[in-house]
Structures are given as C-alpha cells and as structure tokens.
Write a protein that holds these residues in place. Structure first.
Motif, short mmCIF file in Angstrom:
data_model
loop_
_atom_site.label_atom_id
_atom_site.label_comp_id
_atom_site.label_asym_id
_atom_site.label_seq_id
_atom_site.Cartn_x
_atom_site.Cartn_y
_atom_site.Cartn_z
N VAL A 219 0.74 -1.17 0.10
CA VAL A 219 0.03 0.00 0.11
C VAL A 219 0.85 1.23 0.06
O VAL A 219 0.34 2.20 -0.58
N ILE A 220 2.01 1.13 0.47
CA ILE A 220 2.91 2.34 0.51
C ILE A 220 3.36 2.80 -0.87
O ILE A 220 3.50 4.01 -0.94
N PHE A 221 3.24 1.86 -1.62
CA PHE A 221 3.54 2.27 -2.99
C PHE A 221 2.57 2.60 -3.94
O PHE A 221 2.48 2.57 -5.28
N VAL A 311 11.38 6.33 4.54
CA VAL A 311 11.23 7.77 3.42
C VAL A 311 9.69 7.91 3.08
O VAL A 311 9.36 8.91 3.19
N ARG A 312 8.96 6.91 2.57
CA ARG A 312 7.64 7.13 2.36
C ARG A 312 6.60 7.66 3.55
O ARG A 312 5.73 8.32 3.45
N TYR A 313 6.76 6.99 4.84
CA TYR A 313 6.32 7.69 6.03
C TYR A 313 6.51 9.10 6.04
O TYR A 313 5.79 9.84 6.45
N GLN A 314 7.95 9.39 6.13
CA GLN A 314 8.23 10.81 6.34
C GLN A 314 7.60 11.68 5.12
O GLN A 314 7.06 12.89 5.51
N SER A 325 7.57 20.45 6.07
CA SER A 325 7.04 20.18 4.57
C SER A 325 8.18 19.93 3.49
O SER A 325 7.81 19.37 2.50
N GLY A 326 9.37 20.20 3.95
CA GLY A 326 10.45 20.09 3.13
C GLY A 326 10.65 18.30 2.72
O GLY A 326 10.78 18.19 1.55
N LEU A 327 10.06 17.50 3.48
CA LEU A 327 10.13 16.09 3.59
C LEU A 327 9.31 15.48 2.32
O LEU A 327 9.41 14.55 1.75
N SER A 328 8.53 16.54 1.92
CA SER A 328 7.44 16.10 0.90
C SER A 328 7.90 16.58 -0.43
O SER A 328 7.15 16.28 -1.44
N LYS A 329 9.06 17.19 -0.43
CA LYS A 329 9.69 17.44 -1.84
C LYS A 329 9.86 16.44 -2.78
O LYS A 329 10.73 15.46 -2.42
N VAL A 330 9.32 16.46 -4.04
CA VAL A 330 9.66 15.42 -5.24
C VAL A 330 10.91 15.93 -5.96
O VAL A 330 10.60 16.91 -6.62
N HIS A 331 11.65 15.22 -6.26
CA HIS A 331 12.54 15.37 -7.35
C HIS A 331 12.01 15.49 -8.80
O HIS A 331 11.10 14.57 -9.12
N VAL A 332 12.19 16.52 -9.40
CA VAL A 332 11.59 16.50 -10.95
C VAL A 332 11.95 15.60 -11.98
O VAL A 332 11.26 14.95 -12.56
N LYS A 333 13.21 15.11 -11.86
CA LYS A 333 13.63 14.19 -12.58
C LYS A 333 13.51 12.69 -12.41
O LYS A 333 12.94 11.97 -13.10
N HIS A 334 13.60 12.43 -11.05
CA HIS A 334 13.46 11.06 -10.43
C HIS A 334 12.23 10.88 -10.10
O HIS A 334 12.16 9.79 -9.59
N ASN A 335 11.51 11.95 -9.58
CA ASN A 335 10.14 11.70 -9.27
C ASN A 335 10.19 10.71 -7.92
O ASN A 335 9.38 9.91 -7.47
N SER A 340 13.27 13.65 1.71
CA SER A 340 13.01 12.67 2.88
C SER A 340 14.09 11.53 2.87
O SER A 340 14.49 11.23 3.74
N SER A 341 14.61 11.18 1.59
CA SER A 341 15.72 9.93 1.65
C SER A 341 16.80 10.54 2.14
O SER A 341 17.72 9.96 2.93
N ALA A 342 17.23 11.72 1.87
CA ALA A 342 18.45 12.48 2.36
C ALA A 342 18.67 12.54 3.80
O ALA A 342 19.16 12.10 4.60
N THR A 343 17.35 12.93 4.29
CA THR A 343 17.01 13.27 5.83
C THR A 343 17.09 11.65 6.49
O THR A 343 17.83 11.83 7.76
N GLN A 344 16.57 10.85 5.92
CA GLN A 344 16.66 9.13 6.67
C GLN A 344 18.13 8.88 6.64
O GLN A 344 18.86 8.50 7.59
N SER A 345 19.02 9.24 5.61
CA SER A 345 20.29 8.90 5.31
C SER A 345 21.06 9.66 6.51
O SER A 345 22.05 8.96 7.36
N VAL A 346 20.93 10.59 6.73
CA VAL A 346 21.49 11.59 7.83
C VAL A 346 21.19 11.01 9.05
O VAL A 346 22.06 10.99 9.90
N SER A 347 19.90 10.57 9.49
CA SER A 347 19.51 10.10 10.55
C SER A 347 20.10 9.03 11.08
O SER A 347 20.47 8.71 12.08
N SER A 348 20.30 7.96 9.98
CA SER A 348 20.89 6.64 10.24
C SER A 348 22.64 7.11 10.70
O SER A 348 22.92 6.40 11.57
N PHE A 349 23.10 7.81 9.87
CA PHE A 349 24.43 8.34 10.23
C PHE A 349 24.57 8.71 11.57
O PHE A 349 25.40 8.31 12.74
N VAL A 350 23.75 9.61 11.88
CA VAL A 350 23.70 10.32 13.28
C VAL A 350 23.63 9.27 14.48
O VAL A 350 24.16 9.29 15.46
#
Length: 473
Positions: A219-221, A311-314, A325-335, A340-350
């Motif tokens: 359902v997430i997708f 990422v899709r939860y965020q 709201s920045g977490l809901s930004k969608v890349h124009v090229k990659h859709n 949200s993906s970058a934020t999650q990666s940083v969270s995992s690092f931290v």
C-alpha cells in the motif's frame, strides 16, 4: 535547487511483480532462513517450526482479507496508519503513524549495524581483509541513500536481482533434497502433536510473523503503482502466499534433513550456522560460501526496502504538515522523495554514529534490541489495523461479513496471542534484561502517546492542519 523541487504526488508504473519484490525483499528470505529460523527452533518449539510458519501464514492471510477490502478506500501512501485513522480517528491514526515510523527506524538501524558485521566477516574470510564493521555499515548507508535519491524503479530492479539470487540458492537446496529423498522424504512427524507441543508454540509463531515484516509495502507504493485498484490487492495476496510457501517448504526440508527430534539440539549447538551446514551437505563448501555472499546482499536488499518504507512515511507526514514540509519535496527528474531520503540517511548516520561512540555491541545490543523494539511496535500496529477494519465496516455497512468482520477478527485474535507472548517474554528476548525490556516498552508507548498528543495539539492550535489529516485516509 528550485528546479529539483515540487510538492505533488509521486509517480511510477510499478506492476504486481515489482511491488511483490519490494515486500519479499523486506522480508529478506535468506536472512530469515539463516538468522531467524534458528530463533524459531530454539526459542519456539523445535521441529514444530513448519507448523509455526503455516499458522503465521494463515494469520497474515486472514489479516490480508480485511486489509485488501479496506484498501480501495485509502487513496495515499499512508499504509497502516491511514487504515487506522480511517476507522479509529485522526488522533489514534497519528499515534500509530509515529509508532510505525519509529518501529521501522529501529529495525532499519538494527539491520544497518548487522550488515556491517556480516560484511566485515565476509571480507575477512574471503580476502583476509579486516575492516571495522562500522565503516562498512556507514558505507552501506551511503549507497542506500543514493539509491533512495533516484527513481523507485532503480531500487525495484536492484531488489529484483538480489531477491532472485537469494531465493534461488535456497530452492536449489530444496530441489537437491527432493532429488535425493523424494517427496516422501519430508518428515510427516514435524506435524505430530509431540513435536508441535515440544516447546513454546506462541514464541515460534511470533518469530515466524517477523518473516512477513514489510507487508504494508504493497500500500505504501500506491502512488507509484500501475492501476493501484488491481495491482495492490493482487500484490498483497501474492506476496503473503509466496513468502509463506517459501518458508514452509524450506524449513520442512531443513527439519527433514536433520530430523524433527534432533533439530533442537543441532540448532542450539550451531546457531546461525545451522542452515549453512545443511546447505554445505548438499551443495559443497563453495556454494556454502556463496550463501555467505548472498546473505550480505539479502541484508542489503532488506535495508534498501526498509529505507524506502521509512522515507515514504516521512514523505506523507511532511505532506500533511505533521513533519517539516520539506520532506514532501519530490525530485523533478527522478520523481523520488529525495529530501526525505536524504534526511533518513543523515538520521542513520547520526544515530548509528552515536551508538558507535558509546561502544554498543553491533549484534548483542544494536541489532537485538533494535529489531525486538521494532517488531513489537509492528505487531501492535497490525493489531490496531485489524480493529480499525472491523470498526470502519461496522460504521459503513459495506462488504461481505467474511471480509469485513470474521477474517479480520480471526487475524486479530492470532496477532494478540503473539503480541501477548512477545510482551511476556520480552526480558528474555533482549538478553534477560528487565531494565532494557522496560525501556523498550516505554519508548514504544511514549512514541504512540506523543503522536496522539501532537494530533490533539494540532486540533486546538492548528485546526486547519488537523482538518487536513482527514486526507491521510
């Protein structure tokens, strides 16, 4: 940067098989055979592992009936918490969203630590190179972050390749077993009352349900699926059935090879090497080593899939103003929900970096405690979803009695039984530590309550945002 951002729906054309790949990859079949099956055997009921998996499959299929029936009323990627909100209201919905988000994050961090250890051992055994586990864990987080930044189809293709490889090697062992022993070689005594009741059936079923984690990915997708009204239900049933059949067949072969009356002692002695030793018996040392390689790719595929889920939860929570709201930004090229993906990666690092600094053991502490905390929260959310399905259809008087009440209630009873067993045995499951068990329980309860509190604060101070939450369902 402006040309990268847009705040509209995600897009894609994921078909049934692509979504099934996502779900099964999250379940990590080879990882379950190597690392989870020994837990079902030693902490559950030994040779009754096949029975446990069959019961878990039935519970998940019963859950799926109501889940699929209600899915046509859910129009976004909110998954379980959208279902809970639809039936039980916005406050409980946001509470479950918080709990789901944190639960999957716990599991993700746990696996990111575990893969570092597995990868380090692999390099040491094959190449004689010794690299600290945490360096490899951080490397994996970086690669996953890159794939999460790209279009979802790229992740889907990688998951498909990794998944086929790990399933193939297990099925080869199964086929060689049948070639040598025939169908009659399967030990029917694995279903005898003496074997099934030889230990804790409840714990066995509970661990078997862990093999279905990531189930809500269907359902997430939704926003990225081709014809979601047809794709999502078919992918849901197909994923549960395939996962269940795969585990049942493979564990039955495993038990038959060792012997239902000997599997407990054998697994207690050899632990996570149990399946590797059995595979080596049929495939030889070379292919046993290949399994070690595929175990790492299996873990990687699982991490990538879970990353996409978190990422899709965020993304959805950001879209509706619960998170930035920045977490809901969608890349124009990659859709893709790239912020949200970058934020999650940083969270995992931290988070992982902090645990490394405090010298937590990657397996005994980070993996064990994180996985248990996450799966406990996951089972609670599944139970709430069953309740929500029943309540929703009681209010709306739609659908057949089987789909809207009987099947969901039977699934709920099975889940509550497993959840109760998990809570009762939680101290043992986190290393006989009552303190850790209390902390795990407290974190999960507080996370859920915090989500409920945020919803009520929004209702008072930001009624417009609170009203928008209706769109989550």
């Amino acid at each position: 940067m402006d040309n990268l951002n847009k705040q509209e729906s995600l897009s894609g054309s994921l078909g049934i098989l692509s979504i099934v790949f996502m779900v099964i990859a999250t379940a990590a079949p080879l990882t379950v055979m190597v690392a989870v099956t020994p837990l079902i055997i030693t902490l559950g009921n030994g040779g009754g592992v096949v029975f446990d998996i069959m019961v878990a499959t039935i519970i998940m299929l019963l859950f799926s009936v109501g889940f699929v029936a209600m899915s046509k009323y859910i129009d976004n990627a909110g998954a379980f918490y959208a279902f809970i909100q639809k039936g039980l209201g916005r406050s409980l919905g946001l509470g479950s969203a918080s709990l789901a988000w944190v639960s999957y994050l716990f599991i993700l961090i746990a696996l990111e630590a575990y893969i570092g250890v597995a990868f380090s051992d692999l390099l040491k055994n094959f190449l004689g190179i010794e690299i600290p586990w945490w360096i490899l864990s951080l490397l994996v987080i970086s690669i996953v972050g890159y794939l999460g930044y790209r279009h979802i189809e790229l992740s889907s293709k990688f998951l498909g390749v990794a998944l086929v490889a790990e399933i193939a090697v297990v099925l080869i062992v199964d086929l060689l077993f049948f070639q040598k022993n025939g169908v009659t070689g399967l030990a029917s005594s694995a279903f005898s009352m003496n074997v099934v009741s030889s230990g804790s059936i409840g714990l066995g079923i509970m661990f078997a349900i862990f093999g279905f984690i990531g189930f809500e990915s269907t359902v997430i997708f939704r926003e990225e699926a081709k014809d979601p009204q047809k794709t999502i239900p078919r992918a849901t049933y197909l994923a549960v059935i395939l996962v269940g059949l795969f585990y049942c067949l493979s564990t039955w072969c495993l038990v038959s090879i060792v012997g239902p009356d000997k599997i407990m002692a054998f697994t207690t002695q050899h632990g996570e090497n149990t399946y590797l030793l059995v595979a080596e018996q049929y495939l030889g040392k070379f292919f046993s080593d290949i399994i070690l390689v595929l175990l790492v790719t299996s873990l990687f595929a699982c991490i990538l899939s879970l990353h996409n889920v978190v990422v899709r939860y965020q993304y959805v929570l950001g879209k509706f103003g619960v998170l930035p709201s920045g977490l809901s930004k969608v890349h124009v090229k990659h859709n893709s929900p790239y912020m949200s993906s970058a934020t999650q990666s940083v969270s995992s690092f931290v988070i992982l970096g902090t645990l490394i600094f405090f010298q937590w053991d990657p397996v005994a502490n980070i993996y064990t405690w994180g996985a248990m905390a996450g799966t406990l929260g996951y089972m609670f959310i599944l139970s709430l979803t069953c309740i929500s399905v029943v309540v929703f259809f009681l209010k709306n008087k739609e659908g057949s009695l089987w789909k809207t009440f009987i099947a969901p209630m039977l699934g709920l009873l099975g889940l509550l039984f497993c959840l109760g067993m998990a809570i009762i045995n939680l101290p043992a499951l986190v290393g006989d530590s009552t303190i850790v068990a209390k902390v795990v329980g407290l974190v999960l309860v507080c996370t859920f309550c915090l989500g409920v509190l945020i919803a009520n604060i929004m209702k008072i101070k930001s009624p417009q945002k609170f009203d928008r939450l209706k769109e989550l369902a």
